[in-house]
Structure formats: structure tokens, C-alpha cells
Design a protein around this motif. Structure first.
Motif, PDB file in Angstrom:
ATOM      1  N   VAL A  63      28.081 -12.196 -70.135  1.00  0.00           N
ATOM      2  CA  VAL A  63      27.260 -11.635 -71.207  1.00  0.00           C
ATOM      3  C   VAL A  63      25.918 -12.355 -71.207  1.00  0.00           C
ATOM      4  N   GLU A  64      24.846 -11.603 -71.335  1.00  0.00           N
ATOM      5  CA  GLU A  64      23.513 -12.194 -71.317  1.00  0.00           C
ATOM      6  C   GLU A  64      23.369 -13.224 -72.439  1.00  0.00           C
ATOM      7  N   ASN A  65      22.832 -14.379 -72.095  1.00  0.00           N
ATOM      8  CA  ASN A  65      22.616 -15.496 -73.031  1.00  0.00           C
ATOM      9  C   ASN A  65      23.916 -16.107 -73.547  1.00  0.00           C
ATOM     10  N   ASN A  66      25.049 -15.799 -72.890  1.00  0.00           N
ATOM     11  CA  ASN A  66      26.330 -16.380 -73.288  1.00  0.00           C
ATOM     12  C   ASN A  66      27.248 -16.427 -72.071  1.00  0.00           C
ATOM     13  N   SER A  67      27.101 -17.463 -71.264  1.00  0.00           N
ATOM     14  CA  SER A  67      27.853 -17.550 -70.012  1.00  0.00           C
ATOM     15  C   SER A  67      29.350 -17.779 -70.232  1.00  0.00           C
ATOM     16  N   ALA A  68      29.725 -18.160 -71.461  1.00  0.00           N
ATOM     17  CA  ALA A  68      31.134 -18.407 -71.753  1.00  0.00           C
ATOM     18  C   ALA A  68      31.912 -17.111 -71.939  1.00  0.00           C
ATOM     19  N   GLN A  69      31.219 -16.020 -72.263  1.00  0.00           N
ATOM     20  CA  GLN A  69      31.904 -14.746 -72.487  1.00  0.00           C
ATOM     21  C   GLN A  69      31.565 -13.769 -71.372  1.00  0.00           C
TER      22      GLN A  69
ATOM     23  N   ILE B 288      41.613  -6.289 -71.419  1.00  0.00           N
ATOM     24  CA  ILE B 288      41.190  -7.207 -70.359  1.00  0.00           C
ATOM     25  C   ILE B 288      40.738  -8.495 -71.033  1.00  0.00           C
ATOM     26  N   CYS B 289      41.472  -9.592 -70.761  1.00  0.00           N
ATOM     27  CA  CYS B 289      41.250 -10.850 -71.481  1.00  0.00           C
ATOM     28  C   CYS B 289      41.047 -12.000 -70.506  1.00  0.00           C
ATOM     29  N   ALA B 290      40.327 -13.042 -70.978  1.00  0.00           N
ATOM     30  CA  ALA B 290      40.113 -14.249 -70.180  1.00  0.00           C
ATOM     31  C   ALA B 290      41.393 -15.065 -70.135  1.00  0.00           C
ATOM     32  N   LEU B 291      41.749 -15.543 -68.959  1.00  0.00           N
ATOM     33  CA  LEU B 291      42.984 -16.308 -68.806  1.00  0.00           C
ATOM     34  C   LEU B 291      42.887 -17.679 -69.476  1.00  0.00           C
ATOM     35  N   LYS B 292      41.690 -18.251 -69.493  1.00  0.00           N
ATOM     36  CA  LYS B 292      41.553 -19.626 -69.982  1.00  0.00           C
ATOM     37  C   LYS B 292      41.795 -19.755 -71.485  1.00  0.00           C
ATOM     38  N   ASP B 293      41.417 -18.711 -72.270  1.00  0.00           N
ATOM     39  CA  ASP B 293      41.553 -18.834 -73.722  1.00  0.00           C
ATOM     40  C   ASP B 293      42.066 -17.561 -74.402  1.00  0.00           C
ATOM     41  N   ASN B 294      42.500 -16.581 -73.606  1.00  0.00           N
ATOM     42  CA  ASN B 294      43.047 -15.314 -74.131  1.00  0.00           C
ATOM     43  C   ASN B 294      42.023 -14.468 -74.893  1.00  0.00           C
ATOM     44  N   SER B 295      40.752 -14.792 -74.783  1.00  0.00           N
ATOM     45  CA  SER B 295      39.739 -14.029 -75.521  1.00  0.00           C
ATOM     46  C   SER B 295      39.513 -12.671 -74.853  1.00  0.00           C
ATOM     47  N   LEU B 296      39.373 -11.640 -75.681  1.00  0.00           N
ATOM     48  CA  LEU B 296      39.139 -10.289 -75.175  1.00  0.00           C
ATOM     49  C   LEU B 296      37.709 -10.179 -74.654  1.00  0.00           C
ATOM     50  N   ALA B 297      37.554  -9.646 -73.434  1.00  0.00           N
ATOM     51  CA  ALA B 297      36.218  -9.463 -72.886  1.00  0.00           C
ATOM     52  C   ALA B 297      35.451  -8.426 -73.713  1.00  0.00           C
ATOM     53  N   LYS B 298      34.141  -8.537 -73.722  1.00  0.00           N
ATOM     54  CA  LYS B 298      33.312  -7.529 -74.396  1.00  0.00           C
ATOM     55  C   LYS B 298      33.526  -6.184 -73.692  1.00  0.00           C
ATOM     56  N   ASN B 299      33.784  -5.130 -74.451  1.00  0.00           N
ATOM     57  CA  ASN B 299      34.177  -3.817 -73.910  1.00  0.00           C
ATOM     58  C   ASN B 299      35.488  -3.927 -73.126  1.00  0.00           C
ATOM     59  N   GLY B 300      36.307  -4.901 -73.513  1.00  0.00           N
ATOM     60  CA  GLY B 300      37.537  -5.173 -72.770  1.00  0.00           C
ATOM     61  C   GLY B 300      38.695  -4.253 -73.104  1.00  0.00           C
TER      62      GLY B 300
ATOM     63  N   PRO C 296      35.484 -15.079 -63.346  1.00  0.00           N
ATOM     64  CA  PRO C 296      36.641 -15.984 -63.329  1.00  0.00           C
ATOM     65  C   PRO C 296      37.918 -15.230 -63.703  1.00  0.00           C
ATOM     66  N   TRP C 297      39.049 -15.955 -63.712  1.00  0.00           N
ATOM     67  CA  TRP C 297      40.341 -15.315 -63.899  1.00  0.00           C
ATOM     68  C   TRP C 297      40.433 -14.582 -65.239  1.00  0.00           C
ATOM     69  N   HIS C 298      40.855 -13.331 -65.153  1.00  0.00           N
ATOM     70  CA  HIS C 298      41.167 -12.517 -66.326  1.00  0.00           C
ATOM     71  C   HIS C 298      42.540 -11.871 -66.107  1.00  0.00           C
ATOM     72  N   TYR C 299      43.101 -11.333 -67.156  1.00  0.00           N
ATOM     73  CA  TYR C 299      44.359 -10.603 -67.021  1.00  0.00           C
ATOM     74  C   TYR C 299      44.282  -9.280 -67.769  1.00  0.00           C
ATOM     75  N   ILE C 300      45.118  -8.332 -67.336  1.00  0.00           N
ATOM     76  CA  ILE C 300      45.172  -7.001 -67.949  1.00  0.00           C
ATOM     77  C   ILE C 300      46.577  -6.785 -68.503  1.00  0.00           C
ATOM     78  N   ILE C 301      46.633  -6.373 -69.775  1.00  0.00           N
ATOM     79  CA  ILE C 301      47.915  -6.034 -70.397  1.00  0.00           C
ATOM     80  C   ILE C 301      47.749  -4.748 -71.209  1.00  0.00           C
TER      81      ILE C 301
ATOM     82  N   ASP D  85      39.616  -5.586 -53.023  1.00  0.00           N
ATOM     83  CA  ASP D  85      38.573  -6.099 -52.126  1.00  0.00           C
ATOM     84  C   ASP D  85      38.084  -7.488 -52.534  1.00  0.00           C
ATOM     85  N   THR D  86      38.745  -8.120 -53.501  1.00  0.00           N
ATOM     86  CA  THR D  86      38.419  -9.470 -53.993  1.00  0.00           C
ATOM     87  C   THR D  86      37.018  -9.563 -54.594  1.00  0.00           C
ATOM     88  N   SER D  87      36.429  -8.435 -54.978  1.00  0.00           N
ATOM     89  CA  SER D  87      35.116  -8.460 -55.622  1.00  0.00           C
ATOM     90  C   SER D  87      35.226  -8.813 -57.095  1.00  0.00           C
ATOM     91  N   GLY D  88      36.458  -8.834 -57.610  1.00  0.00           N
ATOM     92  CA  GLY D  88      36.644  -9.103 -59.028  1.00  0.00           C
ATOM     93  C   GLY D  88      36.512  -7.862 -59.889  1.00  0.00           C
TER      94      GLY D  88
END
Length: 542
Positions: free
Chosen positions: A384-390, A332-344, A314-319, A363-366
Motif C-alpha cells: 500500500v502506498e505510504n504504508n509498506s507494512a500493509q 486473503i490475509c498476511a501470514l505474519k499477523d493474520n491481517s486482511l489485505a486491502k481489497n482482500g 511476502p507470505w499470505h494465505y487464502i481461506i 509461476d512464483t510471481s506471487g
């Protein structure tokens, strides 16, 4: 691991001739491109420098067309844009001139342009509308639609006299364009008196083909504050500040709330006590979207040098964190809640004069491409395995520069007295004597990553263009560029189907263009090369 079996070109050609395809209308085109990719990457295929030219004005390239003299002259770089050819016999040819528009005054020259291609599934009023057009902006504020094959002006719109429009960009690719004005600095007397202009710039927004006006929006400092720039992308108004703050607003919401009057091109209009026709000189187009109150904020973030990108699934942003010492560090953070991705937090361990860069894969692969002087990392975004929210960032593959090992080590030096002394030194990661990555691009139709690598050999630099499998990163083909590469010059390299084009800007505004085309037949290749060398390549003068 990549696929073990290579595609068989002969089998593909036979299946194409016999019509062994599904009912999907795009299958034939995809099959043709698959055949072309196999030919491009096979060992016997060569890319030959078929044409070289120089110009005193900038050179632009777009979809098989090379533009000179501020888009006044157009040269077709290839005759195989439709892939209607015999793939077994492929001989390169010199570019041919498509058109040359009449000479014009400095005020009438084209300052920026976009290539528009025919939409799918829409009924258009004229047959000429189904062919590609060049949407051009002139120095005296005219917006033109020009035939991409003949240079004939098909439509003209006069924008305005109250500002100087200078830049063209796609808001929605091939559907909506944004015309941005130069920033309003005010007169010299006003600047000396300390009088600031409240309106920073204007954005004129149009649906294309048929042209229809959405509106002209003013960016006012009284509303947005000490704004330094603004632009429009995918229906989002992006406003930037000197502090590094970036704010996003919905352009549709702004239009619905603050549009003063709906205007139609070619229709009579009364505005500010003056009557005229919208889009015709001298009346032009009034500014009909004036924000009187702060619009609803969609999103805001602070980033070094306003660097901000959105992408991924899903949507993420890079700053880059808004501190100078953080340059070269990317979050690299999630757009929905500004949370930093794991290894982000991505930081490339390199010591170089030029900083590394990062962007979402086109190539729109994300996926995400992170480019440094000696490596290209392709990163993937996954749950993330066992955590679809992250979500987490991991390496998909890495492309490494071809470098000598142990280059940075103690080297012995013999003094005049004969004593051996070891000097310790470290080379920069982008030292010109080492192979260094300069440009990374994606050829969407052939699904190949193209990487330009440069090495300084003696007094001159040599470059080669490598084609890598977009899925696995495997090196499939390497092409040596015959011209020298000066790392102090500005360079652009385009790989488009069977074409490689290198544009170079030298000092004193001298521009050079080198065109390479694919050659598959060995015997004809030598004959064509000799014939090309004998010809005077200055037949086009710019």
C-alpha cells in the motif's frame, strides 16, 4: 500494454547457430523455448489430433509420458523433449511405446506414482541415477524406483505390514517424498462395539536418490484430538479437523523431539523383540516417530472445508470463512499477523452450479488466479502506498469469456390465441449454451496461460484451448478440440511445450486419451494427417 515488436524466429536461430550468448549455461535453453513459444503462437501453426486411444483403467500423464494400466505401460507422447530439432520443419508424429512391464497380480499393481528427475550438482552412486525415474507405490506396500525409459525396477523398499500405504506426494519437490497410509477405521467388530482406533494414519518420509529414510510418523488422536486428515508439505505437518480448523506444525521439530530411534535402510535393526533388515520384507520399517505430547503450534486458522493455501510475496494465505453461506467468498490475509489485505475479500459476482476457485499463481510471481465460469482474474499483491507494512490486492488483468450480450433478457412468446407474452428468465453463468471456462493451467517453460472454454452446441459440447500471455493476458492462440466435450464427464487437459493432451473419464470407467501435436509445415501436415487416419490407432491395447 504488451510489447509492440514480435520476436524474429530467424534472427534467434541465426544467433543460436553463431553462439551469440552470454556465459550463462541456461541461455541456449531459454532461447530454444523462446523460439518454440513464437512457433506455437504464430497463426500458421496448427495442432493436429495425431492419436486417440481408450482404456478400462485410469490414464496418467507426466512430462511427455502417458501411463496406462496402473503405470504398467508407458507411451512417449513426443520425441522433442530436448528441443534438439529443426524448428523450421516440424511434423507431428504418433506416440511410441517405451515399455510394458510384465503383468502382475492385483496385490502387486501400482496405486500411485511420482516422476523423479535428476538433481543438479549432486554426485550419485550409479550412472542410472542421472536419468529420470518413476517412484511407485504398490498395493502390497512396496516402494519402487523404476527407470522412466525402460520400466526396469532399480530399487525396492518394503514399507510395513501394520498399515496400508496408499498415497504418494512431494514434501519438497524432487527432494523429499511423503507416503501416506489409508485412514485406520479399525475392524468391523471394533466399529460395532464403538471402539475407536487412536492412530488415524501414518506418514513415511524419505529423501530420494539415493533413498534414505527420515522416519515414519503416526498421527494419533490422543495427541491431536478429533483429527480428520493430515499431510506433509514443504516441511510443515498440516493437520485438519471436521470443524474446519487447520493447524500447522514443524516436521523437523517433531522429528528432533519425538524420534525414538534413527533407522537406516538396509541395516539390521532390533525393534519390539524382533530383528530384521530395515526396508526388507517381512520386517519393513517400524514407526519410529511417536508424538507423546502436543508439539509446538506454528499456526492455526479456521476455513470452510479446510480450504487453506499459502503463497505470495511476502507470505499470505487464502481461506473461505467457516460458514456455508460464505462459500465462494475468499479472504486473503498476511501470514505474519493474520491481517486482511486491502481489497482482500474476493467474491466473484456469478450465479452458477459450480463454484469459482482461487489459487496462488504457480509461476512464483506471487500473483493470484481467480477463476469463474465467465472470467479469469489475475490479481497482484503489492504494498500500500505510504504504508509498506500493509499489502493490497488489485487486478493485473482479466480474461473474459466470449458471450453474446443481453442473453438474459425478456424474450417474446406467442400463445395459441396469437397474444404476445414476454417471459423473463435468467441463465446461469455456467449454462452450457454459453462459453464457460472449465480448466486454467500454466505452461512454465513457454510462460503461457492455457484456458479451456466449453460451449454446448445442439446436442454436444465443443471445447477450445486458448493460450494467453502470462504477463499481459493477451490472447495469442486458440486451438479447437475435435472431440465432443460432455460437461458431465471428468476431464483433464495438459499443455506441454508442443503437445496438447486431453484425458476424459466416461461412465463405467471408460477412459479416453486424445493427443495433439504441433505441425508447422503445411504440406507435410496434410500428408501426416492422412497417414495417421489410415493407421489403426488401436495398436496399443490397454
Amino acid at each position: 500494454m504488451g510489447p509492440s515488436q514480435k520476436p524474429n524466429v530467424c534472427r534467434r536461430l541465426s544467433r543460436r547457430a553463431l553462439g551469440f550468448f552470454s556465459r550463462d549455461a541456461g541461455v541456449v535453453q531459454r532461447t530454444n523455448l523462446g523460439i518454440l513459444r513464437a512457433l506455437v503462437c504464430q497463426e500458421s501453426t496448427k495442432f493436429k489430433n495425431v492419436w486417440t486411444t481408450h482404456s478400462k483403467s485410469p490414464i496418467a500423464y507426466e512430462r511427455g509420458r502417458i501411463y496406462f494400466d496402473n503405470y504398467r505401460c508407458c507411451v512417449s507422447s513426443t520425441d522433442s523433449s530436448g528441443l534438439l530439432l529443426d524448428f523450421c520443419f516440424y511434423v507431428a508424429s504418433e506416440p511410441r511405446k517405451l515399455y510394458e512391464m510384465p503383468k502382475c497380480s492385483k496385490s502387486e499393481k501400482i496405486e500411485d506414482a511420482l516422476l523423479w528427475e535428476c538433481p543438479v550438482g549432486e554426485m550419485l552412486p550409479n550412472t542410472s541415477d542421472y536419468k529420470s525415474s518413476l517412484i511407485a507405490l504398490t498395493a502390497h506396500n512396496w516402494l519402487l524406483r523404476i527407470s522412466a525409459t525402460t520400466g526396469k525396477v532399480l530399487e525396492k523398499i518394503y514399507l510395513a505390514s501394520y498399515c496400508k500405504f496408499r498415497y504418494l506426494s512431494w514434501d519438497t519437490p524432487q527432494e523429499v517424498i511423503a507416503v501416506k497410509s489409508a485412514q485406520n477405521k479399525g475392524s468391523a467388530l471394533a466399529q460395532q462395539a464403538g471402539i475407536q482406533q487412536p492412530v488415524l494414519l501414518y506418514l513415511a518420509v524419505f529423501h530420494v536418490l539415493p533413498f534414505s529414510l527420515i522416519g515414519i510418523l503416526e498421527i494419533n488422536k490422543k495427541i491431536f484430538g478429533s483429527v480428520t486428515d493430515a499431510t506433509l508439505s514443504h516441511g510443515i505437518l498440516i493437520v485438519m479437523y471436521s470443524s474446519g480448523l487447520v493447524r500447522l506444525y514443524s516436521f523437523q521439530a517433531i522429528t528432533e523431539q519425538f524420534m525414538q530411534q534413527k533407522l537406516d535402510l538396509g541395516c539390521a535393526c532390533r525393534w519390539g523383540g524382533t530383528t530384521g533388515t530395515v526396508g526388507e520384507a517381512p520386517f519393513g520399517i517400524p514407526c519410529n516417530i511417536k508424538i507423546t505430547d502436543t508439539p509446538p503450534l506454528l499456526f492455526e486458522v479456521s476455513s470452510l472445508e479446510n480450504a487453506f493455501q499459502i503463497g505470495g510475496h511476502p507470505w499470505h494465505y487464502i481461506i473461505t470463512p467457516n460458514k456455508k453461506k460464505q462459500k465462494g467468498v475468499f479472504h486473503i490475509c498476511a501470514l505474519k499477523d493474520n491481517s486482511l489485505a486491502k481489497n482482500g475479500v474476493q467474491e466473484m459476482e456469478c450465479c452458477s452450479l459450480e463454484s469459482d476457485w482461487i489459487y496462488f499463481h504457480p509461476d512464483t510471481s506471487g500473483r493470484i488466479i481467480h477463476v469463474g465460469p465467465n472470467q479469469v482474474k489475475v490479481l497482484k499483491l503489492s504494498e500500500v502506498e505510504n504504508n509498506s507494512a500493509q499489502h493490497q490486492i488489485s487486478e493485473d488483468f482479466v480474461i473474459l469469456a466470449n458471450r453474446e450480450k443481453n442473453k438474459n433478457e425478456n424474450l417474446p412468446t406467442v400463445t395459441a390465441s396469437g397474444r404476445v407474452v414476454k417471459k423473463s428468465f435468467n441463465l446461469l453463468d455456467d449454462d452450457p449454451e454459453q462459453e464457460t471456462f472449465k480448466i486454467v493451467d500454466y505452461e512454465d517453460e513457454l510462460d503461457l496461460l492455457s484456458v479451456v472454454a466449453v460451449t454446448q452446441i445442439d446436442a454436444e459440447g465443443k471445447a477450445h484451448l486458448d493460450f494467453h500471455c502470462n504477463e499481459y493476458g493477451t490472447l495469442l492462440k486458440s486451438i479447437a478440440l475435435v472431440e465432443s466435450w460432455d460437461v458431465t464427464y471428468s476431464h483433464e487437459v495438459y499443455f506441454d511445450r508442443d503437445l496438447v493432451l486431453h484425458i476424459e473419464q466416461k461412465p463405467s470407467r471408460v477412459f479416453s486419451c486424445y493427443v495433439y501435436q504441433m505441425v508447422c509445415d503445411p504440406g507435410e501436415e496434410e500428408e501426416t494427417t492422412n497417414r495417421s487416419c489410415k493407421k489403426d490407432c488401436s495398436s496399443f491395447k490397454f
